[in-house]
Structures are given as C-alpha cells and as structure tokens.
Design an enzyme around this catalytic site. Structure first.
Site, PDB file in Angstrom:
ATOM      1  N   ASP A   1       0.802  -1.211  -0.164  1.00 36.03           N
ATOM      2  CA  ASP A   1      -0.156   0.107   0.074  1.00 36.03           C
ATOM      3  C   ASP A   1       0.823   1.105   0.019  1.00 36.03           C
ATOM      4  OD1 ASP A   1      -2.511  -0.801   0.089  1.00 36.03           O
ATOM      5  OD2 ASP A   1      -2.476  -1.458   2.147  1.00 36.03           O
TER       6      ASP A   1
ATOM      7  N   TYR B   1       7.374  -9.749   7.111  1.00 39.02           N
ATOM      8  CA  TYR B   1       7.342  -8.341   6.973  1.00 39.02           C
ATOM      9  C   TYR B   1       7.741  -7.775   8.756  1.00 39.02           C
ATOM     10  CZ  TYR B   1       3.865  -7.694   3.215  1.00 39.02           C
ATOM     11  OH  TYR B   1       3.339  -7.565   2.110  1.00 39.02           O
TER      12      TYR B   1
END
Lengths: 250, 250
Positions: B52, B110
């Site tokens: 994003d 992540y």
C-alpha cells in the site's frame, strides 16, 4: 528569570546545520522562531553542539533565558506545535541560572552508521553513509581500542575551528554489524571539529585494508591530518546524548 | 526468452503503493519505465506483493520476461541509473520460465516498527508508526504465541480483496523493544489484505490493555473484523523478504 534546558531531536537532512549560515535554514533559527512565537520574547538559544549540514540529533541540548510563565511540562508541546516535522523538543527543564548547554557539558555521545553493499540505499538513505567497497569488519573491530584514552587528536580535526587544546578523552568506542549495516557509538569528554566523521573515515580505511589498526597510534602521534582517513559523509552521524554534571539536580 | 527475477528495496513514502492507481505514481510503473528505458522493450512487471501507499520494502520481488542480452549481473546497475533515489534494484537473476513472483511464493516476512513516546518522531519519521499512549510491552509480548499457527484470519482482513480462503499459517512472530521503539517481525505462507497492519493495531490494543492476550483466540474464532484492532499506519510496515521453493536453483 528562568533558564530552560531543552533536549531536541532532529533530522538534519534539509538544514544548513545547527548554526545560522548565509545560505540555508538553520536548526537553531527554526527553533528560536518557534520559541519566540510561543513566549512572545526575544531569546538567545545556546546549543551544546554545532552540528553540520545533514547531521542528525536524538539528544541535542540547548538552553535559553526567559520570563515566561509556561510550565516546563507544557513547553515541549507548545513549541512543537510551531516546529516543522523534522524537529521536535523532547523535553524542557528548569535549570540553575549558571547552566550553559555548551560550557557545562562534560561529555557527548555520537553514533555513526554505514551501509556497506554494492547498491546504494533506498530506505533510510538520509540516515546512513554508503560504502560500496567491501569492508572487513574484523579489521575495523580491532581498531576500536587504539582510539580510547586521553590523546592529542590533532590528526582527527578539520581546520576552521579555534580550540585551546586538541587533547580529548575518548571513553568508549564500539562497532557493531547487523546485516549490511556497520554502526559505531563513540563517547568523549568533547569532540574536535569533524572528529567523529574523520574517525569514521579512518575506520573505513582500516576496513578497506588501506590503514592497519596498529598504525592508528602512529597517526595520532603524527598530529598530521593528512595521515588519517577522509571526513566521512554527514548523513551517517547522529548526536545521541550530551552529558552534564549532577544531571538529577535542577 | 528470459525470465528475470528482481529483488527490490524502496522507500514507499512518496508513492501510491506498488500497484498503479488513478492518483499518484506507483512503484511498479516507476520500475517498469526504468526497465523499458534500458532494454528498449515493453515489459509486464509482476510483483509478489501489492504494498500500500507509504509501505516500504527491503525485499520486494518482481519478475518480467525479456529478450535483452544484458547480463543479470549488469541489469541492477543499469536499471538503478534510471530510477529515483527511493527505489533500488538489489539483484537480478535468470529464472526458469515458469517462475512467477506472486504465485511461486511460499512465504513472506514483514517487519512493523512503532515509536512509543509522548513526542512524535523527527528522525526516521517515515519508517515508524507513532503511538503517544504508553504501551505495556510485557502484555504485547505475551500475545505473540496466540497468532502462531494455521488459522482462518478473516477477523484480520480488510474488505476489498477477493481471496479463495482466509486460512493462513503464521510461522513466526517476535516482538522486540529497544529504547522507545517496539518492533516485530512476522512470517507466514501469505498474508491477507492489511493483515500485518491489523495485527499491529491489535497488538497496540493489547499494549493499551484494551484487548487481553488470552482473547486473541476468541477474536480469531469470531472471524469478525470489528473485534480486532484498528489498521495501524502504513509507515511502520516493511516487506523484508519473499520466500520461494528451491531458491538456490535458477
């Protein structure tokens, strides 16, 4: 009359340094304007360290005299509301009138961060210096101890500053490596102009095999700036902490 | 025909995300233009993960088909010369023609970084999420284990993505605290839309005492997005690594 001590964090990327210069906006003048905006007085802001353009701080210290009635608890929030996002006041504290951010300091701690890989950084690129040539970390690590102690560091000083003596005491120097990042912290009673960046440049030369760790004593003894490494880039440098006597007293 | 795998680092701050959007410049289109500029062919760039706006990557993976004769050793330097400073190609590698950056992936890792203090960040401000309310790290640490395993993570998924199943296997989740920074790394076979940021938001709620670590099982079982925490800010998130089978084969 009150004497307020500020602890300040900043991202030095966009500034000409702490001190006001002919070209560019300084961190000092930016903070001074924000304070004056809040307290409606002219102030003189005294910084502990005149960091260069591009150098960062997590613990810069400055003081100023004021008649304001705003409590030291509320001052950081008030001043921060007038500051750009790359400068924040972390804390404010009332100090005795003889406290001076620069002359009362008994030591400072800096960090220096290198990215050692062939490709330049995209992430964190304003907070590291980048070295594309392979550095031997073990050699660099071996150099740590040669800097520790009370010595004349004339060979690790850029011209342009007038200081009484070039003797400084380095209390601590430690290198670490995490992935491609090599980082060191260094603490001394004080630093000469560009001293940390020249030590960084010398450690890079040690990592490249250009300077032997054992030769650092000779380089220091020579007092010859040309024998030490280059002044490493500003972006890797960060003023972590400034030390004062009796820090628990106010 | 060659199939080239790229490993990519980027600072997502200024982009609308990986994927092209109506508004804003995407990372995908920026890299695609740089590649086309170098190899003089139209390419289709397939990314492993549609990060994003504001999300960073140290190890995004993408692939493209090409007839170019430029060696995989030289491609990163050539493409980087056409890229802005906030995107770099770390490596390029020739792969079998059936390699697909997205569908061949068997896992991802992540990191998420929080700054927990009253004053917002000046340094590293684009790489952290900032929480001004005091977080209890011990409570957050206790929540780690409840996420591990193969579960239906519907409660940790934003609407807007169409996936066949919401079952994912979280292999690893570890929180660390250094000074005011709380950071976790999380690894899974794959992640649902906003899953890491919703887990981050839930861990924040655990740290605030709003959600008990022991209730995470119930929240997962409820499959109810409203029972999990908010979607934490994009700035704290970084795609660290994408895993593939037989990574040593090319």
């Amino acid at each position: 009359m009150r004497n307020i001590k500020l602890i300040i964090e900043y991202d030095g990327t966009k500034y000409c340094g702490w001190q006001s210069q002919k070209n560019g906006i300084s961190i000092e003048s930016t903070i001074k304007s924000a304070i004056e905006n809040i307290i409606n007085e002219d102030v003189k802001l005294i910084g502990s360290s005149r960091t260069d353009a591009g150098v960062h701080a997590r613990g810069q210290v400055a003081n100023f005299y004021t008649e304001t009635k705003i409590s030291s608890e509320k001052l950081p929030f008030a001043i921060n509301s007038k500051l750009p996002h790359d400068i924040v006041i972390l804390s404010a504290e009332d100090m005795p009138l003889d406290f001076h951010a620069r002359y009362s300091s008994i030591g400072k701690r800096y960090s220096y961060t290198l990215l050692n890989r062939k490709i330049p950084p995209a992430i964190m690129r304003n907070y590291v210096a980048y070295c594309p040539y392979e550095l031997n970390f073990d050699l660099m690590k071996r150099a740590e101890g040669y800097f520790i102690g009370t010595k004349d560091f004339s060979a690790f000083k850029s011209t342009g500053s007038s200081v009484k003596t070039s003797v400084r005491t380095i209390r601590d120097l430690k290198l670490d490596k995490i992935d491609d990042y090599i980082r060191f912290e260094i603490e001394a009673d004080g630093f000469l102009y560009n001293m940390v960046r020249i030590i960084a440049g010398t450690l890079i030369d040690v990592g490249l095999g250009k300077i032997k760790a054992e030769d650092i004593n000779d380089i220091i003894d020579s007092k010859d700036r040309k024998r030490a490494g280059k002044t490493a880039p500003a972006s890797g440098l960060c003023l972590e902490k400034v030390y004062y006597k009796n820090e628990d007293k106010a």
